[in-house]
Design an enzyme around this catalytic site. Structure first.
Site, PDB file in Angstrom:
ATOM      1  N   PRO A   1      27.121  40.495  44.306  1.00  0.00           N
ATOM      2  CA  PRO A   1      26.784  39.253  45.005  1.00  0.00           C
ATOM      3  C   PRO A   1      28.008  38.529  45.548  1.00  0.00           C
ATOM      4  CG  PRO A   1      26.820  38.855  42.658  1.00  0.00           C
ATOM      5  CD  PRO A   1      27.104  40.330  42.842  1.00  0.00           C
ATOM      6  N   ASP A   2      27.805  37.818  46.650  1.00  0.00           N
ATOM      7  CA  ASP A   2      28.788  36.834  47.077  1.00  0.00           C
ATOM      8  C   ASP A   2      28.843  35.745  46.011  1.00  0.00           C
ATOM      9  OD1 ASP A   2      30.622  35.430  48.560  1.00  0.00           O
ATOM     10  OD2 ASP A   2      29.396  35.301  50.368  1.00  0.00           O
ATOM     11  N   VAL A   3      29.898  34.960  46.026  1.00  0.00           N
ATOM     12  CA  VAL A   3      30.054  33.909  45.027  1.00  0.00           C
ATOM     13  C   VAL A   3      28.841  32.980  45.066  1.00  0.00           C
ATOM     14  CG1 VAL A   3      31.450  31.956  44.292  1.00  0.00           C
ATOM     15  CG2 VAL A   3      32.554  34.000  45.214  1.00  0.00           C
TER      16      VAL A   3
ATOM     17  N   GLY B   1      25.811  33.956  44.735  1.00  0.00           N
ATOM     18  CA  GLY B   1      24.662  34.636  45.309  1.00  0.00           C
ATOM     19  C   GLY B   1      23.626  35.079  44.305  1.00  0.00           C
TER      20      GLY B   1
END
Length: 768
Positions: free
Chosen positions: A282-284, A286
């Site tokens: 995941p993106d931060v 996310g």
């Protein structure tokens, strides 16, 4: 090999929009153990990872998927970006993605990926969050266009794919981002987002600086199935085929479901349709939950969400399975084994450790930067600069920032749209880790000393007309903008437009900078403008001024920026950059429907018609079109182009190949070759970029023309070179939303040899 079930809930679609699957959907088709995907060169990695997983306890498996070490597997070190090893000392800061794409040089970006990969490897980093394929560039006001490869999915995919191959050749795991429909920064994390300046046409509700967003959730992207496949998913086909071992899911929602727990986009499309064999991370911010994200297709996450109390309990109550847990662990290891990182991989070193991995890369970065610069205007051969005795330079952008160079560059609400100082990088997670930075002021000072010309400077974007210094003395500089321009053989104005992760753009022009250019041009009959930008930067405020004789246009050029600009200004390098986005005459010429929005739901109603495809559809004349760029020499294209096609293969309507890495295998079959010639009609060697555009039969429902080939070729004076554009089956396919497959339409295809999206030189047809 097992085939995807036609009734799998993963495949459920509304005719228009993709459906957000729930955690109860059947996800077994995308497990690597299902045999759905033919692994090919990844098979050995799968076998090694599977063997190791068989020796692990549940606790050890949970440790690996949350970033720890277990068994004889050491946790992967992961780091941004496609510009440099983020925050590290003694590394190269390369031109940003926009600039690298403007080279239109596939070999060059492969080599950049390989060189950058060697620096990640030298620091002991296993996986790089690179390349950035999206945001694609749906909106001209998008804040992160500086780090991506442009709004044309074909160009984006080819350049990104070559970067992936280069990084993989260095033995580093490339991980593409952001998956998917992540097209603006504003409200990407809901009301807690950094937001950023709103962008929009003058008079629209989005034309001024943003106020606090009213939504409490990240924005929700809604795109129809055809648009999703043909524009936004298309570059990821190239990335998967080229060897990514990771994919970063984005912060936004898709059809109401968070991107990192959307089983349709992660499971059905990325892992099953594209045959992606690696790790989804995941993106931060996310990841939002435990069971749902794991079942949807996320493979790496936080121990706050994944532990014995969540996934462990799921194993006992049936809401989570051992097969899926094993798949997650295997995917965490796939890139590690695929790129032989189990064999003598360098040890991890801290960011400030005295480990210099640059080699000759700064010199190569300088060359790539110079190659990326596009010459937009050159009246009476004003460029390259020659035999000048008095030179004046203008603008904050000519000189360094007050602090630096290796300082944090955060973008958020209220951040200025221009940088006070030389802009060489984007903001946020793709910012440069600069050991040094060359600026125009520096190189002009050195040139004045060596070449003997008189150098004057006005290192400010503001115009001052009131005399504050001595005047009339003959030799004393009048301390005004006009005074610096007075009696100059050439005046050079340096402009920038800056943005990055965390905020979108509030303007595509800048009043102070444009006033500076006009004031200088009013008083200097040989005014050159140099622009470095993170997205479309309009020029109509001064482009028609008779004294603006030359314009250079580029993205952020990295640590060797000043030298790269100098190389083109003074003719050491013949410019060969080409635009990867359309420069409109007015902000209102861009599609107002793609303006940055504060709405909770963003509907991609424009479909596939973004950038030049939108301008073509509505017959809007741009100032400078996609693919445009001049040279210090001239080129002529042959009027006859030929096509050789495998008509038997093209008569087969649908792709029928087995699903492998990169999707159905026959999508990658070569089905046609288009051959043409280009001649250098000038007197110096130069590189040109012949482009191939295709018009599809009406049944395919495609844009008027779209890029389907390009080749960078160096041509000596009076020489002629042959260029060949190779077309794969997927290049001539459209997405059939009813059949849920890539199809080749019957009818007439027209192939155009072109110098840009609006400059067609020759054509030929093929009828199926």
């Amino acid at each position: 090999m097992a085939r995807l079930s036609s009734i799998s809930l993963l495949g459920l679609l509304y005719y228009g929009n993709i459906v957000a699957a729930t955690a109860s959907s059947n996800y077994t088709d995308y497990l690597l153990s299902s045999g759905t995907v033919k692994l090919g060169e990844w098979q050995s990695a799968y076998d090694k990872a599977s063997a190791l997983v068989e020796t692990l306890t549940t606790e050890e498996k949970l440790t690996i998927i949350t970033g720890g070490s277990a068994g004889n597997f050491t946790a992967l070190e992961m780091l941004d970006s496609s510009t440099n090893p983020y925050t590290y000392y003694y590394v190269t800061t390369w031109p940003a993605g926009l600039a690298m794409a403007m080279t239109w040089n596939q070999t060059g970006i492969h080599d950049q990926g390989q060189a950058l990969g060697s620096e990640f490897r030298g620091k002991g980093i296993n996986l790089a969050y690179a390349p950035t394929l999206q945001p694609l560039g749906r909106s001209a006001w998008g804040g992160r266009q500086g780090e991506t490869y442009g709004p044309d999915s074909y160009l984006n995919g080819h350049m990104g794919g070559q970067f992936v191959k280069g990084m993989a050749d260095a033995g580093v795991i490339p991980s593409a981002k952001h998956f998917i429909l992540n097209e603006q920064e504003t409200n990407r994390q809901g009301s807690t987002s950094g937001g950023g300046g709103m962008g929009g046409p003058p008079g629209s509700s989005n034309s001024s600086t943003t106020t606090a967003t009213t939504s409490t959730l990240p924005y929700n992207s809604v795109a129809d199935d055809k648009t999703f496949h043909e524009t936004y998913l298309a570059p990821f086909y190239d990335a998967v085929k080229s060897g990514i071992g990771g994919a970063m899911c984005s912060m936004n929602r898709i059809n109401g479901t968070y991107a990192c727990e959307n089983q349709v986009t992660l499971g059905k499309y990325l892992k099953a349709e594209l045959g992606f064999p690696g790790i989804v991370h995941p993106d931060v911010g996310g990841q939002h939950n435990g069971i749902e994200s794991a079942n949807a297709g996320e493979d790496f996450g936080s121990s706050m969400y994944w532990s014995n109390s969540t996934l462990g309990v799921g194993l006992t109550n049936g809401s989570f399975t051992e097969a899926r847990l094993n798949d997650m662990v295997i995917r965490n290891m796939m890139g590690f084994y695929r790129y032989s990182q189990d064999a003598s991989y360098p040890a991890y070193v801290s960011p400030t450790a005295d480990v210099d991995v640059r080699g000759d890369h700064p010199a190569v970065a300088r060359a790539r930067g110079a190659e990326s610069i596009a010459l937009l205007k050159n009246t009476n051969n004003a460029l390259p600069l020659k035999s000048k005795r008095s030179v004046s330079i203008f603008g904050y952008h000519a000189a360094p920032r007050y602090l630096g160079p290796n300082t944090a560059l955060s973008v958020n609400t209220g951040t200025a749209s221009t940088m006070i100082g030389h802009m060489t990088q984007v903001g946020g997670s793709a910012m440069g880790s600069l050991a040094y930075e060359t600026t125009p002021f520096q190189v002009f000072t050195n040139r004045a000393a060596s070449d003997g010309f008189m150098l004057r400077w006005w290192l400010n974007d503001s115009v001052v007309t009131t005399t504050s210094g001595m005047s009339g003395a003959g030799t004393v500089l009048t301390e005004t903008t006009i005074g610096v321009a007075d009696n100059s053989d050439v005046c050079i104005c340096f402009l920038n437009a800056w943005s990055g992760e965390g905020g979108d753009r509030s303007e595509l022009t800048n009043a102070d900078q444009d006033n500076l250019v006009n004031t200088v041009a009013d008083n200097c009959n040989n005014t050159i403008v140099v622009i470095n930008t993170t997205g479309p930067r309009l020029v109509d405020q001064w482009i028609s001024h008779e004294n603006v004789t030359g314009v250079l246009y580029a993205g952020p050029l990295g640590m060797e920026s000043g030298n790269a600009i100098d190389d083109v200004l003074f003719g050491a390098v013949n410019p060969s950059g080409r635009l990867i986005h359309t420069i409109a005459k007015n902000e209102s010429d861009y599609d107002p429907g793609t303006a940055i929005s504060e709405n909770e739901t963003i509907d991609f109603t424009e479909g596939n018609y973004i950038d030049y495809k939108y301008f073509d559809k509505y017959n809007i004349t741009p100032r400078y079109e996609f693919g445009y760029g001049l040279s210090y020499t001239s080129f002529a294209y042959g009027t006859n182009i030929s096509i050789q096609a495998d008509t038997a293969a093209l008569q087969q309507e649908y792709a029928t190949g087995q699903i492998a890495i990169g999707g159905k295998e026959d999508l990658w079959n070569i089905v046609a070759n288009v051959t043409a010639t280009v001649t250098n009609t000038g007197n110096i060697t130069g590189a040109d970029v012949p482009q191939l555009y295709v018009t599809f039969p009406d049944a395919a429902d495609q844009p008027i023309r779209q890029l389907r080939g390009f080749q960078k070729v160096s041509v000596a004076p009076s020489a002629t070179e042959t260029v060949t554009f190779t077309l794969r089956r997927r290049d001539l396919s459209y997405w059939d939303v009813v059949a849920q497959n890539w199809a080749v339409a019957k009818g007439q295809y027209t192939f155009y040899l072109a110098a840009s999206s609006r400059d067609m030189k020759a054509s030929t047809t093929l009828t199926l």
